[in-house]
Design a protein around this motif. Structure first.
Motif, mmCIF file in Angstrom:
data_model
loop_
_atom_site.group_PDB
_atom_site.id
_atom_site.type_symbol
_atom_site.label_atom_id
_atom_site.label_comp_id
_atom_site.label_asym_id
_atom_site.label_seq_id
_atom_site.Cartn_x
_atom_site.Cartn_y
_atom_site.Cartn_z
ATOM 1 N N GLY A 1 4.565 1.547 -7.521
ATOM 2 C CA GLY A 1 4.886 2.691 -8.034
ATOM 3 C C GLY A 1 5.654 2.796 -8.647
ATOM 4 N N ILE A 2 6.274 1.884 -9.711
ATOM 5 C CA ILE A 2 7.523 1.814 -10.362
ATOM 6 C C ILE A 2 8.582 1.889 -9.768
ATOM 7 N N ALA A 3 8.410 0.612 -8.789
ATOM 8 C CA ALA A 3 9.914 0.488 -8.584
ATOM 9 C C ALA A 3 10.479 1.073 -6.710
ATOM 10 N N VAL A 4 9.052 1.769 -6.368
ATOM 11 C CA VAL A 4 10.108 2.855 -5.205
ATOM 12 C C VAL A 4 9.270 2.241 -4.178
ATOM 13 N N THR A 5 8.348 1.632 -3.792
ATOM 14 C CA THR A 5 8.242 1.471 -2.522
ATOM 15 C C THR A 5 8.370 0.171 -2.284
ATOM 16 N N THR A 6 8.857 -0.456 -2.586
ATOM 17 C CA THR A 6 9.987 -1.192 -1.768
ATOM 18 C C THR A 6 10.134 -2.568 -0.933
ATOM 19 N N VAL A 7 9.905 -1.454 0.010
ATOM 20 C CA VAL A 7 9.975 -2.050 1.649
ATOM 21 C C VAL A 7 8.682 -2.503 2.117
ATOM 22 N N GLY A 8 7.574 -1.651 0.926
ATOM 23 C CA GLY A 8 5.843 -1.945 1.578
ATOM 24 C C GLY A 8 6.013 -0.080 1.237
ATOM 25 N N ASN A 9 4.794 -0.251 0.775
ATOM 26 C CA ASN A 9 3.904 1.730 1.155
ATOM 27 C C ASN A 9 3.558 1.827 2.388
ATOM 28 N N ALA A 10 3.831 2.935 2.380
ATOM 29 C CA ALA A 10 3.501 3.372 3.884
ATOM 30 C C ALA A 10 4.226 2.848 5.255
ATOM 31 N N ALA B 1 18.017 -3.414 -3.154
ATOM 32 C CA ALA B 1 17.435 -4.397 -2.887
ATOM 33 C C ALA B 1 16.592 -4.965 -4.387
ATOM 34 N N ARG B 2 16.510 -4.415 -4.783
ATOM 35 C CA ARG B 2 15.109 -4.776 -5.748
ATOM 36 C C ARG B 2 16.184 -5.715 -6.732
ATOM 37 N N THR B 3 17.154 -5.907 -6.855
ATOM 38 C CA THR B 3 17.181 -6.958 -7.326
ATOM 39 C C THR B 3 17.677 -8.667 -7.007
ATOM 40 N N GLY B 4 17.154 -8.968 -5.420
ATOM 41 C CA GLY B 4 18.051 -9.753 -4.986
ATOM 42 C C GLY B 4 19.765 -9.445 -4.780
#
Ligand SMILES: *Cc1c(COP(=O)(O)O)cnc(C)c1O
Length: 446
Positions: free
Chosen positions: A64-73, A269-272
């Motif tokens: 969803g454009i780098a939003v649900t980084t930890v996984g959706n729901a 956390a997106r970029t490591g």
């Protein structure tokens, strides 16, 4: 709710009949200026999968454009938001405050790479937070001008449209834009190579080029803030040459200019790394966050050095919904998940897997001009064979084919020729590999 099976599955054509019916309703009911990347309507999502209303299961390389980084729901988020919704949904933090807002600010102050004593303030969208960062910088410096960069994306509100570089689709026809916004050249190693190897690899040289423009066309005495994405998002996942960001920051410190890092896309956390500034060893004055902060609930923040953040008068910052209690509960659960589940490390593993795979594809295909990015924010820049000429048409065809074959992937870049991959960090290696198989298959067709 049953668990969502983690496999790609095409039950119908894309779009299926239920999505097609919804597309018809949308066209009649929703303003046409709001576009869709995928021709399917979502019904459930989790892990590395989005399921649509026709029962198709798509591999999610977009979050969803780098939003649900930890996984959706994500389970902790669902639990925290449900519990908060049962207690209260809104009081307005400016009227009857609540602990969640304060706790999110405490975590932001703990996690962000800003030096010394810190403060935070919460808002709803990335654009709104960027606007507030500029307000804060102006209140602190008592100066007005703001510099952003070529290829920058900072949002769609009036001030952030002015900061954003690309006209179509973000600005076209929507002027006049906010005044006192100036643009400086970026470090874009792949394209700077055209102007010599040195500019492409020497970030200090690229920064001096930008600083000359800033000094001559604006002047430090007029300049409140420089705002930059440490890795550009919409602009094409551009990682500046080493030394570019530290040189700009040093100049800002020496000249009383507030350095604002827009980590709306790169943060959490997106970029490591928890924040992309950490890769460059820089400590911005203000850092703007949103997207990955709360697993999709609308929340954004400005965090920064206390003396700058505390410059605006009491009542000068705020908003009806900013730091909504549900969004704060989601953010606390998201941060807990990132830390407890080792998601910074997971982003690094995803980088290794994707770069190895895409690097091999590049070796066999001279239309892949560049493979770049960090962590789970990886891009492929497509060009006409062996040249620097952008190939937006190929990009569109590859994405269209991927969508038909059950993979959600996006494009970006000023020239529309960059495939960008932003998988949720909860995706399995198997799904990630299968998603890349589909992309490779699409490239082979055209
Ligand atoms: C998405 C984005 C924004 C705007 O955020 P919205 O929540 O869409 O307003 C600002 N800056 C960057 C770097 C972004 O990626």
């Amino acid at each position: 709710m049953s668990t969502l099976e983690q496999s790609r599955h095409l039950a119908t054509e894309i779009p299926g009949p239920k999505s097609s019916a919804l597309i018809g309703r949308k066209d009649a009911a929703v303003a046409h200026g709001v576009g869709n990347t995928m021709p399917v309507y979502a019904s459930r999502a989790g892990g590395g999968i989005v399921e649509d209303v026709d029962g198709n299961r798509l591999i999610d390389l977009g979050s969803g454009i780098a939003v649900t980084t930890v996984g959706n729901a994500s389970p902790r988020v669902v639990e925290a938001v449900s519990a908060q919704a049962a207690d209260f949904t809104h009081t307005c933090f400016m009227v009857t405050p609540y602990e969640g807002y304060v706790a999110v600010c405490e975590h932001l102050n703990r996690l962000t790479p800003v030096a010394g004593e810190k403060r935070s303030a919460l808002f709803n969208s990335g654009s709104e937070a960027v606007e507030n960062a500029v307000k804060i910088a102006r209140a602190y410096t008592r100066k007005q001008a703001v510099v952003s960069f070529d290829h920058a994306y900072h949002g769609r509100t009036n001030l952030t449209m002015a900061l954003t570089a690309k006209s179509m689709p973000y600005k076209h026809g929507f002027g006049p834009f906010a005044p006192e916004v100036y643009r400086a050249p970026l470090s874009y190693p792949f394209r700077d190579a055209e102007f010599g190897k040195e500019l492409a690899t020497d970030g200090e040289l690229a920064a001096r080029r930008a600083l000359t423009v800033i000094e001559k066309q604006v002047g430090a005495d007029n300049l409140a803030a420089v705002i930059i994405e440490p890795i550009q998002g919409e602009g094409g996942f551009i990682v500046p040459a080493e030394g570019f960001l530290p040189t700009l920051l040093r100049w800002c410190r020496d000249n009383g200019v507030v350095f604002i890092a827009d980590e709306v896309q790169t943060g959490f956390a997106r970029t490591g790394a928890m924040f992309a500034c950490e890769h460059e060893g820089i400590d911005p004055d203000l850092i703007v966050t949103a997207k990955g902060i709360a697993d999709g609930l609308p929340l954004s923040a400005v965090t920064g050095r206390a003396e700058i953040m505390d410059a605006p008068h009491v009542g000068g910052l705020g908003g009806t919904y900013g730091g909504n209690p549900l969004a704060c509960a989601a953010a606390l659960a998201t941060i807990e998940t990132i830390e407890a589940d080792g998601m910074v490390e997971r982003a690094r593993q995803i980088e290794a897997l994707m770069k190895e795979r895409l690097g091999r594809m590049q070796a066999d295909d001279d239309r892949i001009g560049d493979v770049r990015g960090r962590g789970a924010m990886i891009a492929v820049e497509l060009v006409k064979s062996g040249t620097l000429e952008p190939d937006a048409e190929l990009t569109k065809k590859v994405l269209g084919d991927a969508h038909q074959n059950g993979v959600i992937a996006l494009s970006c870049g000023t020239f529309g020729n960059v495939l960008r991959f932003l998988p949720p960090l909860a995706i399995s290696d198997d799904l990630l590999n299968e998603g890349l198989d589909v992309i490779a298959g699409a490239l082979a067709k055209f």
